[in-house]
Design a protein around this motif. Structure first.
Motif, PDB file in Angstrom:
ATOM      1  N   ASN A 406       0.868  -1.176   0.000  1.00  0.00           N
ATOM      2  CA  ASN A 406       0.000   0.000   0.000  1.00  0.00           C
ATOM      3  C   ASN A 406       0.899   1.218   0.000  1.00  0.00           C
ATOM      4  OD1 ASN A 406      -1.608   2.246   0.801  1.00  0.00           O
ATOM      5  ND2 ASN A 406      -3.140   0.839   1.630  1.00  0.00           N
ATOM      6  N   LEU A 407       0.994   1.889  -1.144  1.00  0.00           N
ATOM      7  CA  LEU A 407       1.940   2.987  -1.289  1.00  0.00           C
ATOM      8  C   LEU A 407       1.516   4.235  -0.531  1.00  0.00           C
ATOM      9  CD1 LEU A 407       2.830   2.534  -5.055  1.00  0.00           C
ATOM     10  CD2 LEU A 407       4.158   1.811  -3.056  1.00  0.00           C
ATOM     11  N   ALA A 408       0.246   4.323  -0.160  1.00  0.00           N
ATOM     12  CA  ALA A 408      -0.193   5.457   0.658  1.00  0.00           C
ATOM     13  C   ALA A 408       0.329   5.321   2.078  1.00  0.00           C
ATOM     14  CB  ALA A 408      -1.718   5.547   0.649  1.00  0.00           C
ATOM     15  N   ASP A 409       0.326   4.087   2.611  1.00  0.00           N
ATOM     16  CA  ASP A 409       0.772   3.847   3.983  1.00  0.00           C
ATOM     17  C   ASP A 409       2.223   3.404   4.063  1.00  0.00           C
ATOM     18  OD1 ASP A 409      -1.847   4.384   4.769  1.00  0.00           O
ATOM     19  OD2 ASP A 409      -2.436   2.268   4.707  1.00  0.00           O
ATOM     20  N   ASP A 410       2.722   2.818   2.992  1.00  0.00           N
ATOM     21  CA  ASP A 410       4.047   2.199   3.007  1.00  0.00           C
ATOM     22  C   ASP A 410       4.757   2.514   1.687  1.00  0.00           C
ATOM     23  OD1 ASP A 410       6.243   0.551   3.477  1.00  0.00           O
ATOM     24  OD2 ASP A 410       5.169  -1.313   3.015  1.00  0.00           O
ATOM     25  N   PRO A 411       5.109   3.781   1.471  1.00  0.00           N
ATOM     26  CA  PRO A 411       5.670   4.163   0.165  1.00  0.00           C
ATOM     27  C   PRO A 411       7.037   3.566  -0.126  1.00  0.00           C
ATOM     28  CG  PRO A 411       5.814   5.990   1.720  1.00  0.00           C
ATOM     29  CD  PRO A 411       4.981   4.937   2.383  1.00  0.00           C
ATOM     30  N   TYR A 412       7.718   3.051   0.903  1.00  0.00           N
ATOM     31  CA  TYR A 412       9.053   2.502   0.693  1.00  0.00           C
ATOM     32  C   TYR A 412       9.061   0.979   0.713  1.00  0.00           C
ATOM     33  CZ  TYR A 412       9.876   7.377   1.602  1.00  0.00           C
ATOM     34  OH  TYR A 412       9.807   8.758   1.549  1.00  0.00           O
ATOM     35  N   GLU A 413       7.863   0.382   0.621  1.00  0.00           N
ATOM     36  CA  GLU A 413       7.714  -1.049   0.369  1.00  0.00           C
ATOM     37  C   GLU A 413       8.423  -1.917   1.418  1.00  0.00           C
ATOM     38  OE1 GLU A 413       7.657  -0.931  -4.468  1.00  0.00           O
ATOM     39  OE2 GLU A 413       9.526  -0.388  -3.468  1.00  0.00           O
ATOM     40  N   GLN A 414       8.083  -1.688   2.649  1.00  0.00           N
ATOM     41  CA  GLN A 414       8.710  -2.430   3.746  1.00  0.00           C
ATOM     42  C   GLN A 414       7.830  -3.548   4.304  1.00  0.00           C
ATOM     43  OE1 GLN A 414      12.156  -1.478   4.654  1.00  0.00           O
ATOM     44  NE2 GLN A 414      11.598  -0.711   2.631  1.00  0.00           N
ATOM     45  N   ARG A 415       6.535  -3.537   3.955  1.00  0.00           N
ATOM     46  CA  ARG A 415       5.638  -4.547   4.533  1.00  0.00           C
ATOM     47  C   ARG A 415       4.761  -5.150   3.441  1.00  0.00           C
ATOM     48  NH1 ARG A 415       0.382  -4.303   7.091  1.00  0.00           N
ATOM     49  NH2 ARG A 415       0.123  -6.115   8.449  1.00  0.00           N
ATOM     50  N   ASN A 416       5.021  -6.401   3.127  1.00  0.00           N
ATOM     51  CA  ASN A 416       4.245  -7.130   2.131  1.00  0.00           C
ATOM     52  C   ASN A 416       2.916  -7.568   2.744  1.00  0.00           C
ATOM     53  OD1 ASN A 416       3.261  -8.779   0.093  1.00  0.00           O
ATOM     54  ND2 ASN A 416       4.754 -10.411   0.437  1.00  0.00           N
ATOM     55  N   VAL A 417       1.812  -7.084   2.166  1.00  0.00           N
ATOM     56  CA  VAL A 417       0.481  -7.398   2.727  1.00  0.00           C
ATOM     57  C   VAL A 417      -0.317  -8.283   1.780  1.00  0.00           C
ATOM     58  CG1 VAL A 417       0.402  -5.317   4.155  1.00  0.00           C
ATOM     59  CG2 VAL A 417      -0.499  -5.236   1.813  1.00  0.00           C
ATOM     60  N   ALA A 418       0.370  -9.025   0.905  1.00  0.00           N
ATOM     61  CA  ALA A 418      -0.341  -9.869  -0.061  1.00  0.00           C
ATOM     62  C   ALA A 418      -1.222 -10.893   0.638  1.00  0.00           C
ATOM     63  CB  ALA A 418       0.663 -10.558  -0.979  1.00  0.00           C
ATOM     64  N   ALA A 419      -0.736 -11.487   1.712  1.00  0.00           N
ATOM     65  CA  ALA A 419      -1.521 -12.521   2.403  1.00  0.00           C
ATOM     66  C   ALA A 419      -2.784 -11.953   3.037  1.00  0.00           C
ATOM     67  CB  ALA A 419      -0.655 -13.199   3.461  1.00  0.00           C
ATOM     68  N   GLU A 420      -2.787 -10.669   3.333  1.00  0.00           N
ATOM     69  CA  GLU A 420      -3.941 -10.042   3.977  1.00  0.00           C
ATOM     70  C   GLU A 420      -4.972  -9.534   2.979  1.00  0.00           C
ATOM     71  OE1 GLU A 420      -2.437  -6.981   6.610  1.00  0.00           O
ATOM     72  OE2 GLU A 420      -0.596  -8.158   6.893  1.00  0.00           O
ATOM     73  N   HIS A 421      -4.609  -9.467   1.707  1.00  0.00           N
ATOM     74  CA  HIS A 421      -5.507  -8.883   0.700  1.00  0.00           C
ATOM     75  C   HIS A 421      -5.510  -9.746  -0.557  1.00  0.00           C
ATOM     76  CE1 HIS A 421      -6.103  -5.132   2.951  1.00  0.00           C
ATOM     77  NE2 HIS A 421      -4.814  -5.158   3.210  1.00  0.00           N
ATOM     78  N   ARG A 422      -6.000 -10.970  -0.405  1.00  0.00           N
ATOM     79  CA  ARG A 422      -6.000 -11.875  -1.547  1.00  0.00           C
ATOM     80  C   ARG A 422      -6.868 -11.341  -2.680  1.00  0.00           C
ATOM     81  NH1 ARG A 422      -1.859 -13.627  -1.789  1.00  0.00           N
ATOM     82  NH2 ARG A 422      -2.553 -15.168  -3.330  1.00  0.00           N
ATOM     83  N   GLU A 423      -7.939 -10.640  -2.338  1.00  0.00           N
ATOM     84  CA  GLU A 423      -8.830 -10.126  -3.378  1.00  0.00           C
ATOM     85  C   GLU A 423      -8.129  -9.077  -4.243  1.00  0.00           C
ATOM     86  OE1 GLU A 423      -8.966  -7.077  -0.223  1.00  0.00           O
ATOM     87  OE2 GLU A 423      -8.853  -9.265  -0.256  1.00  0.00           O
ATOM     88  N   LEU A 424      -7.264  -8.283  -3.635  1.00  0.00           N
ATOM     89  CA  LEU A 424      -6.509  -7.294  -4.408  1.00  0.00           C
ATOM     90  C   LEU A 424      -5.455  -7.969  -5.288  1.00  0.00           C
ATOM     91  CD1 LEU A 424      -6.057  -4.493  -1.732  1.00  0.00           C
ATOM     92  CD2 LEU A 424      -7.469  -4.382  -3.795  1.00  0.00           C
ATOM     93  N   CYS A 425      -4.842  -9.024  -4.770  1.00  0.00           N
ATOM     94  CA  CYS A 425      -3.886  -9.773  -5.588  1.00  0.00           C
ATOM     95  C   CYS A 425      -4.580 -10.372  -6.809  1.00  0.00           C
ATOM     96  CB  CYS A 425      -3.234 -10.871  -4.758  1.00  0.00           C
ATOM     97  SG  CYS A 425      -2.157 -10.262  -3.432  1.00  0.00           S
TER      98      CYS A 425
END
Length: 515
Positions: A406-425
């Motif tokens: 989420n580039l709004a909350d994590d613009p420097y790509e430090q936290r992968n949230v793919a497992a939490e948002h399968r629908e977005l993947c």
């Protein structure tokens, strides 16, 4: 019409003042941004250097033009094939300079060694004058500026020229002359680059992680060697002092380059043509300075590598505005065509954003697909506030196959949230598939060059490096990472293990068996 295009290699918008950076790295660039349009979400379609500039010059995605890497089959553009005529398409309006020459009768001039650096001689197509600064991209600004000033002084009063200049100072190794000093030595680092971040990055692996900032091309491995010739550039980042040295080295490169750009502007002012000259400032790619744990490299299909600056100051059009729409760098070609009142070349993949410059109205795309096949093999989807990264070859970084940030909350790509948002993947994969299907229809031989890279042994800057890197990992107490690297990359040993890999076979076997 006079058009000055400044291509600033490896320049990240995150490190420019006009994009919100807290250090005064770019006062001359910032001034142009204040007088024109700054594009906030502008991306190269294909990274890094050769794929990006090929996509820009040809107006076509790497999947279509064929050049997506730095070696092998995918290190060259696809041939036009049996339908090729006496003059190829790049000479007949298909490239950016040839189009400007034919559609607008502009004298097209290049000051760059880039074609020689990567043997990408299609880069020359359409230029009337070519001035090679002669150092294969290892130039510093003091090698480029005199050549540029000489041409400007001789030609500034002429109408209808397009002058494309490459600067290289933000590219590693950081080589700003010692006498320039360090204007940032008393200024803080970016807040997010703190001790906790550094501790997290020490757990990461692969080229240009904090442990291995150097590539040993001769012995095909990654290491922590530094060079007395380049004291601004560390070989590893062990502590906050090393981290400061890294960031300061990069920022000094930008500031040094910016001062030389200011000299170009001063001469244009002196000659009375500055106000009527169109100025475009951009880059081939950005630079990861901590994003994904990578420093001083443009090695991924992520925000750090693929987001680039784009600033356009066009006299008589919009001034002092910021555009947040999603755009590719190859969208510049149809945009210039529209502003010239000409139809675009029919085979270009770009979409014009001329209304942004003319009226300030949004012309952004719904989503973008960005690619990288030189250091890793990745394709990514940039949509809304998200970037989804799909990895086909991890370049020995042990990236997850799917990453979502989420580039709004994590613009420097430090936290992968793919497992939490399968629908977005799943949404991103749908968009990626949709784009892929459309581009394959425009592909004259129905071959996806990403898969060519994989079939030929992997990305150029990773191919053959694993055996030597495995040995280094064992020698530096990180041997526990070796089994997973071997599991992921069996293709690295197609004809049996190399001597370096053989040295480790017993240790790997013991580790896998739990001994």
């Amino acid at each position: 019409m006079r058009l000055l295009f400044l291509d600033l290699d490896s320049t990240s918008p995150d490190h420019l003042g006009c994009y919100g950076y807290h250090r005064n790295t770019s006062p001359n660039i910032d001034k142009i941004a204040a007088e024109g349009v700054r594009f906030n979400n502008y991306y190269t379609s294909d990274a890094p250097c050769a794929p990006s500039r090929t996509a820009l010059m040809s107006g076509k995605f790497g999947l279509v033009n064929g050049l997506v890497g730095h070696g092998g089959t995918a290190g060259d553009m696809k041939l036009e094939g049996r339908e090729r005529e006496l003059m190829g398409k790049l000479s007949c309006g298909g490239s950016l300079p040839s189009y400007l020459n034919l559609a607008a009768n502009m004298n097209t001039v290049l000051i760059s060694p880039f074609a020689q650096r990567h043997s990408t001689f299609h880069f020359y197509a359409g230029f009337n004058e070519i001035l090679n600064t002669g150092r294969y991209g290892n130039e510093s600004a003091e090698h480029v500026t005199p050549v540029a000033l000489d041409w400007i002084r001789r030609n500034a009063d002429k109408d209808d020229w397009f002058l494309y200049i490459n600067y290289w100072d933000p590219h590693t190794p950081y080589r700003t002359p010692a006498e320039f000093g360090n204007p940032f030595e008393q200024e803080p680092l970016p807040e997010w680059l703190n001790e906790q971040t550094l501790d997290n990055h020490k757990q990461m692996v692969g080229s240009h992680c904090v442990h291995e900032l150097n590539i040993d091309f001769r012995h095909k491995t990654y290491d922590n060697r530094s060079s007395l010739r380049y004291p601004r550039h560390p070989g590893e980042i062990r502590d906050m002092a090393d981290l400061r040295r890294m960031i300061d080295g990069y920022d000094c490169g930008i500031r040094y380059m910016d001062e030389h750009i200011g000299r170009l502007f001063a001469v244009l002012e002196e000659l009375g043509v500055m106000e009527e000259t169109i100025i475009v400032i951009s880059a081939d790619h950005g630079e990861n300075m901590g994003q994904l744990g990578i420093y001083g490299e443009h090695a991924t299909a992520d925000q750090g590598t693929c987001r680039i600056p784009m600033i356009i100051r066009w006299p008589g059009l919009k001034q002092g505005i910021v555009d947040d729409g999603l755009h590719y760098h190859l969208d510049l070609l149809p945009t210039l065509a529209a502003l010239l009142g000409q139809p675009p070349y029919p085979e270009w993949n770009g979409v014009s954003y001329a209304p942004v410059l003319q009226e300030g109205t949004d012309s952004g795309r719904d989503y973008l697909i960005v690619s990288q096949c030189a250091h890793v093999a990745q394709r990514s989807v940039r949509f809304r506030e998200w970037i989804y990264i799909r990895t086909y070859h991890d370049g020995f970084h042990l990236f997850d196959q799917e990453m979502l940030f989420n580039l709004a909350d994590d613009p420097y790509e430090q936290r992968n949230v793919a497992a939490e948002h399968r629908e977005l993947c799943m949404e991103a994969v749908y968009l990626l598939t949709q784009w892929h299907d459309e581009m394959m229809k425009a592909n004259n031989d129905a071959t996806d060059p990403l898969w060519t890279v994989l079939k030929e042994g992997g990305p150029f800057h990773a191919k053959g490096y694993l055996p030597g890197y495995m040995k280094r990992l064992e020698e530096t107490g990180r041997g526990h990472l070796v089994p997973e690297l071997v599991r992921r990359h069996p293709q690295e040993f197609p004809a049996g293990p190399s001597p370096a890999a053989g040295f480790l076979q017993a240790k790997i076997g013991a580790r896998m068996s739990g001994e």
